[in-house]
Motif scaffolding. Sequence first.
Motif, PDB file in Angstrom:
ATOM      1  N   THR A 141       0.849  -1.192   0.000  1.00 26.93           N
ATOM      2  CA  THR A 141       0.000   0.000   0.000  1.00 26.93           C
ATOM      3  C   THR A 141       0.885   1.243   0.000  1.00 26.93           C
TER       4      THR A 141
ATOM      5  N   ALA B 204       0.516   5.178   0.417  1.00 28.33           N
ATOM      6  CA  ALA B 204      -0.419   6.200   0.892  1.00 28.33           C
ATOM      7  C   ALA B 204       0.206   7.576   0.744  1.00 28.33           C
TER       8      ALA B 204
ATOM      9  N   ARG C 144      -6.592  11.998   1.745  1.00 29.87           N
ATOM     10  CA  ARG C 144      -5.569  10.962   1.609  1.00 29.87           C
ATOM     11  C   ARG C 144      -5.931  10.037   0.452  1.00 29.87           C
TER      12      ARG C 144
ATOM     13  N   ASP D 224      -4.870   6.229  -1.270  1.00 28.50           N
ATOM     14  CA  ASP D 224      -4.159   4.972  -1.078  1.00 28.50           C
ATOM     15  C   ASP D 224      -4.180   4.161  -2.366  1.00 28.50           C
TER      16      ASP D 224
END
Length: 422
Positions: free
Chosen positions: A148, A150, A158, A160
Amino acid sequence: MKVVRLVLAAGLVVVFLPLASSGGEGGLPFRIFNRLRVEYDDNIRQAEENADESWKIIEEAEFSLDANLEDTFLGLRYRPSFVWWDDRPEDETDFHHALDLVFNHKFTPRLTLGLKDTLRRAELPELVEEGRVVRENNDYLYNSLEATLATILRPDTRMDFSGRYLTLRYDDKEVADREDYDIYVAGLTIYHNIVPESSVGVDLRFQAAAYESALNRDSDDYQLGAALQQVFNPNLFASLRAGYERKELDDAQINAQDSPYGEVSVTFLPSPATRLTGGAGYSFFETDVYPFGNQTRTRVFANLAHDLTAKISVYLSGIYTKGDYDGDDLPQGATLRDLPPKVREDIAPGISDAVLDTPLSDEFINAVSDKSEDIYQVSARVTYKVNRANWLEAGWQYSKLDSDLREDFDRNRVHVGWKLKL
């Protein structure tokens, strides 16, 4: 193959032992646990009738390393386990391996990377894990690698990016030719904080499944929906994913199916001594019921952990899973002989052998469309902390499979054990 596993175990021990010494001297935080259990199993072969029972002794070690650096975290856990069966003539011992790796790194205050790898090597594994039938009763190697990335677009937004690769490989060629697979998953989620306690987002996921089977069970799965994260108070928070899903099967009777999907989970901490989690989900899902390429899965789970005293803790968990199967998910060219024996006997009892290898008619495909299976798993465990290095425990686990597709069974396992921090 056993020699390779023993060499692997020995090699990891050689790597870990120097770290253990440094951990004891104030270096890397390294821990070693040993867990010894005696267990009674009343249905070791998951049989519907004439169940065989056995006692077994389970010896499991755990080597654990957690390293926190300025911008990096590394977590590594290796758990080899040895099982001796009192009454299982075909093979009285099993040797399993579990390796878990977690790696997180912060490149900048706005950009972080997370990696997680799960490796399992098992001999004659349990048939039901985490509330679903996930493995054939055969030795296998399973690995899941997840990443992941981010990034913080704005102080309140945000994004991801995530990817996952899963692989399953069986030792037995006959099983491998049906069930070996590779699954590729990619996802994109954008979260926006409405207020500090609430986040909403857009969720996009794609999954491609590729099976080794002669009949084409490959599929592509698309999900588009919304995501919600809510902190109600410091002791209660929840998350929700919901949207629409489309699954395209390469060579099924009907090539595509559409359905809503949803997942919800809730964590509640009513007191420092009590932890409660629960959730539910509904979606398309892969299946190990050959030759189907899909199931519609409903899942409900709950877990409770409670510290009765400073020394005594109890743990309860329950999972219910229902899988619905549709004849339209069967591959083109599938025959009666390809179907699970229980299904074949139900929809075509006494049929001649000459007809078994002819492609399924619409009548038989429709007859398969009302098949389902229910899986129940309940467990309870109590632990007693003798001192800082020793724990005693006792537990019970009940598993039940009620299926239109394969043999039903009930299974109880009861154990007592001792856990030691070395």
